[in-house]
Write an enzyme that holds these catalytic residues in place. Structure first.
Site, PDB file in Angstrom:
ATOM      1  N   PHE A 127      11.430  42.200  -3.138  1.00  0.00           N
ATOM      2  CA  PHE A 127      11.846  42.785  -4.423  1.00  0.00           C
ATOM      3  C   PHE A 127      12.295  44.197  -4.135  1.00  0.00           C
ATOM      4  CE2 PHE A 127      11.368  45.858  -7.710  1.00  0.00           C
ATOM      5  CZ  PHE A 127      11.737  45.240  -8.878  1.00  0.00           C
ATOM      6  N   GLU A 128      13.484  44.543  -4.563  1.00  0.00           N
ATOM      7  CA  GLU A 128      13.876  45.945  -4.532  1.00  0.00           C
ATOM      8  C   GLU A 128      15.045  46.127  -5.475  1.00  0.00           C
ATOM      9  OE1 GLU A 128      15.126  47.125  -0.549  1.00  0.00           O
ATOM     10  OE2 GLU A 128      16.490  45.440  -0.363  1.00  0.00           O
ATOM     11  N   ILE A 129      15.094  47.330  -6.068  1.00  0.00           N
ATOM     12  CA  ILE A 129      16.258  47.727  -6.848  1.00  0.00           C
ATOM     13  C   ILE A 129      16.741  49.017  -6.222  1.00  0.00           C
ATOM     14  CG2 ILE A 129      17.154  48.359  -9.121  1.00  0.00           C
ATOM     15  CD1 ILE A 129      14.945  46.713 -10.388  1.00  0.00           C
TER      16      ILE A 129
END
Ligand code: GDP
Ligand code: MN
Length: 343
Positions: free
Chosen positions: A237-239
């Site tokens: 998960f990463e933004i």
């Protein structure tokens, strides 16, 4: 950018009424999925869940990348998992972006894979895994299909979100001038990165760099010499802000690491590389912990604590097989994160 409601708990923004948040403008954001054709079965429920929990409110486009052509079967199953009005784009990762760089010694690299695997380095026997880690460490940001976008949200086959996300995290980050958002932070296995930190230190000294305010997050506290505590943001998960990851400073850092060959002769992961880059190049105020999101990937789960931080959550019970990483002090780097943000 103006945000009229910053005083409202961002976690609850939109939870009772999504029309408040969905009426606001969108960012140039994309949901980025790197996948193999064989990931189809795991990806389908993830898309259904991601739509249910977030994207039915915001309708961000999807970009699916693969170094091989996606099959017709894959595409039609993805189509069936998404609403009819979903924007979906497919593109290839080119051999020049994916494979061992042609100026490097592929034979030498390949000879090292078996040795690494025998030493128990996870996934090190798979050339494709080395390629994937290298791609997500730097090359991805300059992919042609990401060019129109400012922001990406990485999504992996098999992940689950357990709360509704009723505000736009891209917009949230844009307003607060963040460049990176995470939900889980843990420690990397030492045997994948024997010399990574030494190379990062060398780069720092050669470039006469003063490390950022995030640097203490990655440093073993109380040690006699400066060493890496192996804390990293779990990148499944990463933004991220693509303008940061495409920048000369990030790409030069990636290139310096790439030139060592250790994406192959060791098994450097994109997560420690990403985190050390942020610790050199971006301050702690540039990184956001999406504590209000609830998320599972493989063996680790994050659920908001206190529970009222999240929106309409259905987290697995605490007794379930999904254990909550925040409570596992051996693995979790949430204590280190809390330390660094309160400094
Ligand atoms: P893990 O999370 O570290 O266990 O690694 P994964 O196997 O989940 O891989 C990370 C991401 O890269 C996922 O989105 C996978 O679908 C993708 N991925 C891994 N290996 C390959 C590959 O060889 N080709 C493609 N196209 N995608 C891959
Ligand atoms: Mn994964």
């Amino acid at each position: 950018l103006q945000e009229p409601q910053l005083s409202i708990d961002p976690a609850m923004r939109g939870c009772s009424d999504t029309s408040l948040t969905t009426a606001l403008p969108r960012e140039k954001g994309v949901i980025l999925i790197l996948a193999r054709n064989s990931d189809m079965k795991e990806l389908m429920p993830t898309l259904v869940n991601f739509e249910q929990r977030f994207n039915r409110f915001f309708r961000y486009p999807y970009l699916l990348l693969n170094e091989e052509e996606f099959t017709e079967e894959f595409r039609s199953n993805i189509r069936d998992s998404l609403p009819a009005n979903a924007a979906v784009q497919y593109d290839r990762v080119m051999p020049s972006e994916w494979n061992i760089p042609s100026h490097q010694n592929a034979t030498h690299f390949r000879e090292s894979f078996a040795r690494q695997a025998k030493q128990g380095v996870q996934y090190a026997g798979l050339e494709s895994y080395h390629n994937m880690c290298r791609f997500y460490s730097g090359t991805f940001a300059r992919h042609r299909s990401l060019a129109p976008y400012d922001w990406y949200w990485r999504l992996e086959p098999g992940v689950t979100f357990y709360c509704d996300i009723t505000y736009d995290p891209f917009r949230f980050m844009a307003i607060r001038r963040k460049v990176y958002g995470f939900v889980i932070t843990i420690k990397e296995s030492a045997n994948t990165i024997p010399t990574l930190f030494r190379h990062v230190q060398n780069y720092r000294y050669a470039q006469h760099m003063t490390p950022s305010s995030l640097w203490p997050f990655v440093i073993e506290q109380g040690a006699l010499t400066e060493s890496y505590n192996r804390c990293h943001f779990w990148t499944n998960f990463e933004i991220g802000d693509l303008r940061f990851f495409r920048s000369v400073s990030y790409q030069n850092f990636f290139k310096a690491l790439d030139d060592t060959g250790h994406f192959y002769t060791e098994r450097w992961g994109d997560a420690p590389v990403r985190t050390l880059a942020l610790a050199l190049l971006a301050g702690r105020e540039k990184v956001h912990y999406f504590e209000d999101f609830a998320y599972n990937h493989d063996f680790f789960t994050h659920c908001p604590r206190p529970k009222n931080l999240g929106c309409n959550c259905s987290c697995p019970p605490e007794s379930s097989a999904h254990w909550d990483i925040d409570r596992n002090e051996q693995h979790s780097c949430v204590p280190q994160w809390r330390d660094v943000v309160k400094r």
